[in-house]
Design a protein around this motif. Structure first.
Motif, PDB file in Angstrom:
ATOM      1  N   ILE A  98       0.851  -1.187   0.000  1.00  0.00           N
ATOM      2  CA  ILE A  98       0.000   0.000   0.000  1.00  0.00           C
ATOM      3  C   ILE A  98       0.890   1.241   0.000  1.00  0.00           C
ATOM      4  N   PHE A  99       0.533   2.229  -0.817  1.00  0.00           N
ATOM      5  CA  PHE A  99       1.312   3.468  -0.830  1.00  0.00           C
ATOM      6  C   PHE A  99       0.406   4.655  -1.090  1.00  0.00           C
ATOM      7  N   THR A 100       0.897   5.815  -0.694  1.00  0.00           N
ATOM      8  CA  THR A 100       0.239   7.083  -1.000  1.00  0.00           C
ATOM      9  C   THR A 100       1.186   7.926  -1.837  1.00  0.00           C
ATOM     10  N   VAL A 136      -3.886  10.523  -2.710  1.00  0.00           N
ATOM     11  CA  VAL A 136      -2.952  11.535  -3.205  1.00  0.00           C
ATOM     12  C   VAL A 136      -3.131  12.779  -2.342  1.00  0.00           C
ATOM     13  N   MET A 137      -2.061  13.217  -1.713  1.00  0.00           N
ATOM     14  CA  MET A 137      -2.113  14.342  -0.787  1.00  0.00           C
ATOM     15  C   MET A 137      -1.819  15.647  -1.514  1.00  0.00           C
ATOM     16  N   VAL A 138      -2.648  16.653  -1.271  1.00  0.00           N
ATOM     17  CA  VAL A 138      -2.489  17.963  -1.888  1.00  0.00           C
ATOM     18  C   VAL A 138      -2.539  19.031  -0.802  1.00  0.00           C
ATOM     19  N   SER A 153      -8.630  10.246  -7.874  1.00  0.00           N
ATOM     20  CA  SER A 153      -9.428   9.646  -6.813  1.00  0.00           C
ATOM     21  C   SER A 153      -8.696   9.698  -5.470  1.00  0.00           C
ATOM     22  N   ARG A 154      -9.468   9.625  -4.394  1.00  0.00           N
ATOM     23  CA  ARG A 154      -8.944   9.560  -3.028  1.00  0.00           C
ATOM     24  C   ARG A 154      -7.975  10.723  -2.739  1.00  0.00           C
ATOM     25  N   VAL A 155      -8.429  11.947  -3.026  1.00  0.00           N
ATOM     26  CA  VAL A 155      -7.610  13.134  -2.772  1.00  0.00           C
ATOM     27  C   VAL A 155      -7.690  13.497  -1.293  1.00  0.00           C
ATOM     28  N   MET A 156      -6.528  13.756  -0.678  1.00  0.00           N
ATOM     29  CA  MET A 156      -6.440  14.044   0.745  1.00  0.00           C
ATOM     30  C   MET A 156      -5.682  15.357   0.948  1.00  0.00           C
ATOM     31  N   ARG A 157      -5.981  16.064   2.038  1.00  0.00           N
ATOM     32  CA  ARG A 157      -5.317  17.330   2.307  1.00  0.00           C
ATOM     33  C   ARG A 157      -4.058  17.120   3.148  1.00  0.00           C
ATOM     34  N   TRP A 158      -2.998  17.830   2.754  1.00  0.00           N
ATOM     35  CA  TRP A 158      -1.768  17.894   3.543  1.00  0.00           C
ATOM     36  C   TRP A 158      -1.227  19.311   3.400  1.00  0.00           C
ATOM     37  N   SER A 159      -1.496  20.149   4.397  1.00  0.00           N
ATOM     38  CA  SER A 159      -1.093  21.550   4.341  1.00  0.00           C
ATOM     39  C   SER A 159       0.395  21.682   4.675  1.00  0.00           C
ATOM     40  N   ARG A 160       0.863  22.916   4.763  1.00  0.00           N
ATOM     41  CA  ARG A 160       2.276  23.175   5.005  1.00  0.00           C
ATOM     42  C   ARG A 160       2.444  24.087   6.217  1.00  0.00           C
ATOM     43  N   GLY A 161       3.683  24.296   6.615  1.00  0.00           N
ATOM     44  CA  GLY A 161       3.953  25.118   7.780  1.00  0.00           C
ATOM     45  C   GLY A 161       5.173  25.990   7.568  1.00  0.00           C
ATOM     46  N   VAL A 162       5.672  26.569   8.662  1.00  0.00           N
ATOM     47  CA  VAL A 162       6.840  27.432   8.595  1.00  0.00           C
ATOM     48  C   VAL A 162       7.551  27.380   9.942  1.00  0.00           C
ATOM     49  N   ASP A 163       8.844  27.539   9.926  1.00  0.00           N
ATOM     50  CA  ASP A 163       9.656  27.556  11.134  1.00  0.00           C
ATOM     51  C   ASP A 163       9.645  28.982  11.694  1.00  0.00           C
ATOM     52  N   HIS A 164       8.826  29.225  12.709  1.00  0.00           N
ATOM     53  CA  HIS A 164       8.678  30.579  13.245  1.00  0.00           C
ATOM     54  C   HIS A 164       9.876  31.039  14.061  1.00  0.00           C
ATOM     55  N   ARG A 165      10.718  30.103  14.498  1.00  0.00           N
ATOM     56  CA  ARG A 165      11.922  30.508  15.220  1.00  0.00           C
ATOM     57  C   ARG A 165      12.973  31.056  14.262  1.00  0.00           C
ATOM     58  N   LEU A 166      13.072  30.460  13.081  1.00  0.00           N
ATOM     59  CA  LEU A 166      14.036  30.935  12.093  1.00  0.00           C
ATOM     60  C   LEU A 166      13.513  32.157  11.357  1.00  0.00           C
ATOM     61  N   GLN A 323      -1.235  16.118  10.222  1.00  0.00           N
ATOM     62  CA  GLN A 323      -2.183  15.884   9.130  1.00  0.00           C
ATOM     63  C   GLN A 323      -1.682  14.772   8.212  1.00  0.00           C
ATOM     64  N   PHE A 324      -0.395  14.809   7.894  1.00  0.00           N
ATOM     65  CA  PHE A 324       0.189  13.766   7.048  1.00  0.00           C
ATOM     66  C   PHE A 324       0.062  12.390   7.716  1.00  0.00           C
ATOM     67  N   LEU A 325       0.450  12.301   8.974  1.00  0.00           N
ATOM     68  CA  LEU A 325       0.405  11.015   9.676  1.00  0.00           C
ATOM     69  C   LEU A 325      -1.032  10.530   9.830  1.00  0.00           C
ATOM     70  N   GLY A 326      -1.975  11.452  10.003  1.00  0.00           N
ATOM     71  CA  GLY A 326      -3.384  11.067  10.070  1.00  0.00           C
ATOM     72  C   GLY A 326      -3.850  10.446   8.758  1.00  0.00           C
ATOM     73  N   ASN A 327      -3.407  11.016   7.640  1.00  0.00           N
ATOM     74  CA  ASN A 327      -3.745  10.448   6.334  1.00  0.00           C
ATOM     75  C   ASN A 327      -3.211   9.022   6.202  1.00  0.00           C
TER      76      ASN A 327
END
Length: 339
Positions: A98-100, A136-138, A153-166, A323-327
């Motif tokens: 199985i893969f994503t 497929v994560m978008v 098919s099977r489109v899933m959400r995977w948002s992004r972030g930022v390093d606020h310390r840097l 979010q990624f790990l939940g997917n």
């Protein structure tokens, strides 16, 4: 849980895919998961046609497969559609794994900018590539809706972030240039629409951070623009914090992590009202979206830096990793229930 991410985008490339995987690997450990990678490192390679800075690994499924299995992953995620991604996909299908996958780039637009290839052909190939997986994560709802309409098919959400310390506001400036300073960061290539920024009639100084196949030509044609080349880490963060407005001229990005880095540094964003900026900036007041990019740039100067910083705090790499790990967890559970 041990996850192997197969990716063609890796060091020395500097882009959103690499940043996303690095952040995922860093954050996953604190969430009870381990992320390992299969990358072009260690394989013979060739330069991508028209894009010599990007190397394509010469690898096959029969050669990559044993390396994947040696890592003993619980799950395989394929981040890109290049040779490494293709080899990983083929191995997973052969082995019954199985893969994503994830969809990071509007590849059909990039191809169309360089060759007379119909977008429908590119999307048909991509649909076949991604629909073989269990998801497929978008990064945004806009991309998800677009791919749904195109038969993915099977489109899933995977948002992004930022390093606020840097990436943070700083008192000192590393740019001793006439103000206001309008900054753009990213690959200097035709698909990034950088020239739309360079051609604007703006006060102060235009600055470009990044490299790519179009840089030499654009640098020669726009001698008044400061091209600083690639910057990373503290040097990049200090450059963001030294500017006044971040300009994002791309019309093809699926997200645009650089916008988050700019916002975290206290820079309001000027961009076109297209997918990516619409999803990230929207009507949150941290930027200006306008079909007249010059109008957006000048209007963004009035936005307080604190508002941009506060807006960025809604995006974290920790939330992205969860979010990624939940997917992955849902995909694995569905696979177990079906077997």
């Amino acid at each position: 849980m041990r996850i192997l991410v197969a990716t063609d985008a890796w060091h020395p490339q500097v882009n959103g895919v690499v940043r996303s995987i690095e952040a995922l690997r860093r954050e996953a450990e604190g969430l009870g998961a381990e992320v390992v990678t299969a990358t072009p490192e260690g394989w013979p390679s060739m330069a991508l046609p028209t894009y010599p800075d990007i190397r394509l690994a010469l690898v096959t499924a029969s050669r990559l497969g044993p390396r994947i299995e040696a890592e003993r992953p619980d799950h395989v995620h394929i981040a890109t559609e290049g040779p490494v991604g293709l080899a990983a996909r083929r191995h997973c299908l052969r082995a019954g794994r199985i893969f994503t996958t994830s969809y990071h780039t509007h590849f059909p637009d990039y191809v169309a900018a360089r060759a007379p290839v119909p977008r429908a052909w590119s999307y048909a190939w991509l649909r076949r590539f991604h629909n073989a997986g269990r998801g497929v994560m978008v990064s945004t709802a806009t991309v998800a809706d677009d791919l749904h309409r195109r038969g993915f098919s099977r489109v899933m959400r995977w948002s992004r972030g930022v390093d606020h310390r840097l990436f943070r506001p700083r008192d000192a400036s590393v740019l001793d240039l006439p103000r206001p300073i309008f900054l753009s960061v990213g690959r200097v290539a035709v698909e990034k629409n950088v020239e739309a920024f360079l051609a604007l009639d703006l006060p102060g100084t235009k600055v470009v951070v990044g490299d790519g196949p179009a840089r030499a030509d654009l640098e020669a044609r726009y001698p008044e623009v400061r091209f600083l080349g690639t910057r990373t880490g503290e040097a990049l963060a200090a450059t963001y914090a030294s500017a006044d407005v971040f300009v994002f001229p791309s019309r093809t990005d699926t997200f645009g992590i650089v916008m988050l880095e700019a916002l975290a540094s206290g820079l309001p964003v000027a961009a076109y009202p297209v997918p990516g900026p619409r999803d990230v900036i929207g009507d949150g007041g941290a930027g200006v979206l306008d079909e007249d990019l010059g109008t957006a740039c000048r209007a963004a100067l009035a936005i307080p830096r604190a508002r941009a910083r506060d807006f960025s705090l809604g995006y974290t790499w920790s939330a992205s990793a969860r979010q990624f790990l939940g997917n992955v967890t849902r995909v694995r559970a569905a696979g177990a229930a079906a077997s």
